[in-house]
Design an enzyme around this catalytic site. Sequence first.
Site, short mmCIF file in Angstrom:
data_model
loop_
_atom_site.label_atom_id
_atom_site.label_comp_id
_atom_site.label_asym_id
_atom_site.label_seq_id
_atom_site.Cartn_x
_atom_site.Cartn_y
_atom_site.Cartn_z
N HIS A 240 -1.92 -1.47 5.41
CA HIS A 240 -2.88 -0.10 6.27
C HIS A 240 -3.26 -0.97 7.51
O HIS A 240 -3.77 -2.07 7.44
CB HIS A 240 -3.90 0.28 5.40
CG HIS A 240 -4.72 1.15 6.12
ND1 HIS A 240 -5.40 1.24 7.14
CD2 HIS A 240 -4.61 2.67 5.86
CE1 HIS A 240 -6.12 2.35 7.37
NE2 HIS A 240 -5.43 3.17 6.54
N CYS A 278 -0.86 4.83 9.82
CA CYS A 278 -2.23 5.48 9.81
C CYS A 278 -2.53 5.86 11.22
O CYS A 278 -3.01 5.03 11.95
CB CYS A 278 -3.62 4.53 9.32
SG CYS A 278 -4.92 5.78 9.43
N HIS A 305 -0.52 8.42 7.05
CA HIS A 305 -1.91 9.04 7.24
C HIS A 305 -2.00 9.94 8.32
O HIS A 305 -1.82 9.14 9.53
CB HIS A 305 -3.03 7.97 7.18
CG HIS A 305 -3.19 7.28 5.94
ND1 HIS A 305 -4.14 6.14 5.78
CD2 HIS A 305 -2.56 7.39 4.68
CE1 HIS A 305 -4.14 5.71 4.32
NE2 HIS A 305 -3.20 6.38 3.97
N ASP A 356 -6.05 12.68 6.22
CA ASP A 356 -6.86 11.68 6.28
C ASP A 356 -8.14 12.16 6.59
O ASP A 356 -8.20 12.80 7.83
CB ASP A 356 -6.38 10.45 6.94
CG ASP A 356 -7.05 8.91 6.29
OD1 ASP A 356 -7.76 9.30 5.40
OD2 ASP A 356 -6.82 8.02 7.07
N HIS A 357 -9.30 11.75 6.31
CA HIS A 357 -10.74 11.97 6.66
C HIS A 357 -10.55 13.38 7.29
O HIS A 357 -10.99 13.48 8.75
CB HIS A 357 -10.87 10.82 7.80
CG HIS A 357 -10.96 9.46 7.24
ND1 HIS A 357 -11.22 8.55 8.18
CD2 HIS A 357 -10.62 8.98 5.99
CE1 HIS A 357 -11.24 7.28 7.37
NE2 HIS A 357 -10.73 7.75 6.24
N TYR A 373 -13.98 12.26 2.79
CA TYR A 373 -13.04 12.96 1.65
C TYR A 373 -13.64 13.85 1.26
O TYR A 373 -13.50 14.00 -0.01
CB TYR A 373 -12.60 11.64 0.58
CG TYR A 373 -11.79 10.42 1.26
CD1 TYR A 373 -10.40 10.74 1.24
CD2 TYR A 373 -12.43 9.29 2.04
CE1 TYR A 373 -9.61 9.60 1.88
CE2 TYR A 373 -11.41 8.10 2.31
CZ TYR A 373 -10.16 8.48 2.42
OH TYR A 373 -9.21 7.55 2.97
C1 DNO Z 1 -10.27 4.66 4.45
C2 DNO Z 1 -8.95 3.92 4.03
C3 DNO Z 1 -8.93 2.56 3.84
C4 DNO Z 1 -7.61 2.14 3.26
C5 DNO Z 1 -7.42 0.85 2.85
C6 DNO Z 1 -5.98 0.55 2.16
O1 DNO Z 1 -10.32 5.78 4.47
O2 DNO Z 1 -7.91 4.34 4.77
O3 DNO Z 1 -9.99 2.31 2.96
O4 DNO Z 1 -7.42 2.98 1.94
O5 DNO Z 1 -7.77 0.10 3.89
O6 DNO Z 1 -6.03 -1.00 1.64
#
Ligand code: DNO
Length: 400
Positions: A240, A278, A305, A356-357, A373
């Site tokens: 990531h 991401c 992501h 994501d988010h 989340y």
């Molecule tokens: C946060 C996530 C990170 C991710 C880690 C992967 O929202 O994107 O915490 O899960 O860094 O190891």
Amino acid sequence: MEKTWRWFGKKDKITLPMLRQIGVEGLVTALHDIPNGEIWTEEAIMDLKDYIESYGLRWSVVESLPVCEAIKYAGPERDHLIENYIISLENLGKCGIKTICYNFMPVLDWARTDLKHPWPDGSTSLFFDYANFAYFDIKILEREGAEKDFPAEIVAKVNEMDKTMTAEDRHKLVENIIVKTQGFVNGNISEGDKEPIKKFKGLLELYRGIDKETLRENMKYFLNAIMPVCEKWDINMCVHPDDPPMEVLGLPRIVRTDEDIEWFLSAVDNPHNGLTFCAGSLSAGEQNDVVAMAHKYASRTHFIHLRSCQTLGGGNFIEAPHWGGRAHLVELCRIFTEEERRRNANGGIGLPMRVDHGKDILGDADGGYNPGYGFYGRMLALGQVTGMMAAVEDELANKN
Ligand code: DNO
């Protein structure tokens, strides 16, 4: 792309029947109850996998199989921890789970200063304010030499802020930066920890003298050690990116830029050593041209992501709606759908994607979800991204 969703296990308030109804196909999850560094047994993996499959879903991605600090800073227990990591990978491989997300950020996983930044429409987003982050570093952590790491105008702003910051404001910053965002992702500090600042400072100490080159060497050592088990079980590792993609708290960070990604992919030039693309983390850095990076690294991307940030100047950024911001998610859907088609033509597997988010909307903020989340905001984002994917599929069908 396969539509996946980050789910925090059987205790998650968002249930698997709910996820099926909104079009989720695969899950992204982890054995969150197992302490970092301990072995994930086949029994524990199968228990969760069977549970997921009993709802007609699949366990598509592990996020994360955490890499312990001692592997990152090369402590004396490094080799033992890597052995455990290899056994966990072997067990995951035996159970047929082959996409593994991890990160190589020292001490602090993702960082935000505000978890509920308001938009005029009444929704809220995660937010990063550089001066607030500097305040935490200089005035709360009181890290030696911290002032030298910030531009003079930021240090001046921090001194100004110090005149009005209340104990409650300071507490909130600590909670946002090192507590609430960390525990649920198997980070170093959890809610309820007695002295988070003291613990955190102790962790920073472990990295004294570790610079970017050393951290790179440690990542290379780790990757070389695990590649044989990845080859044996056809496991794809996907790191990531650092979030935000900049150096923080005097710590080196090595997955922030195009040059960084190029480095780790070529240092261990094996298709099983790949990237979690991401889009949100990468778009938070003005140095990153996210679309160009997606073109360049699509073939080494094993997990995506989809979210987007808007940079606001001076190191500040906000998490934008999924159709906005600087990540250009429509174009990313094109790039990764084409990549997926290339792989499928060769008999490969589909590319898992999760939104994501999400923003907090319609009561998400009071739902007791982990920051970033919530349910409704992510569901809306998944709907938006599903629309983008359908339009792209349609375009490609007409093109061919
Ligand atoms: C946060 C996530 C990170 C991710 C880690 C992967 O929202 O994107 O915490 O899960 O860094 O190891």
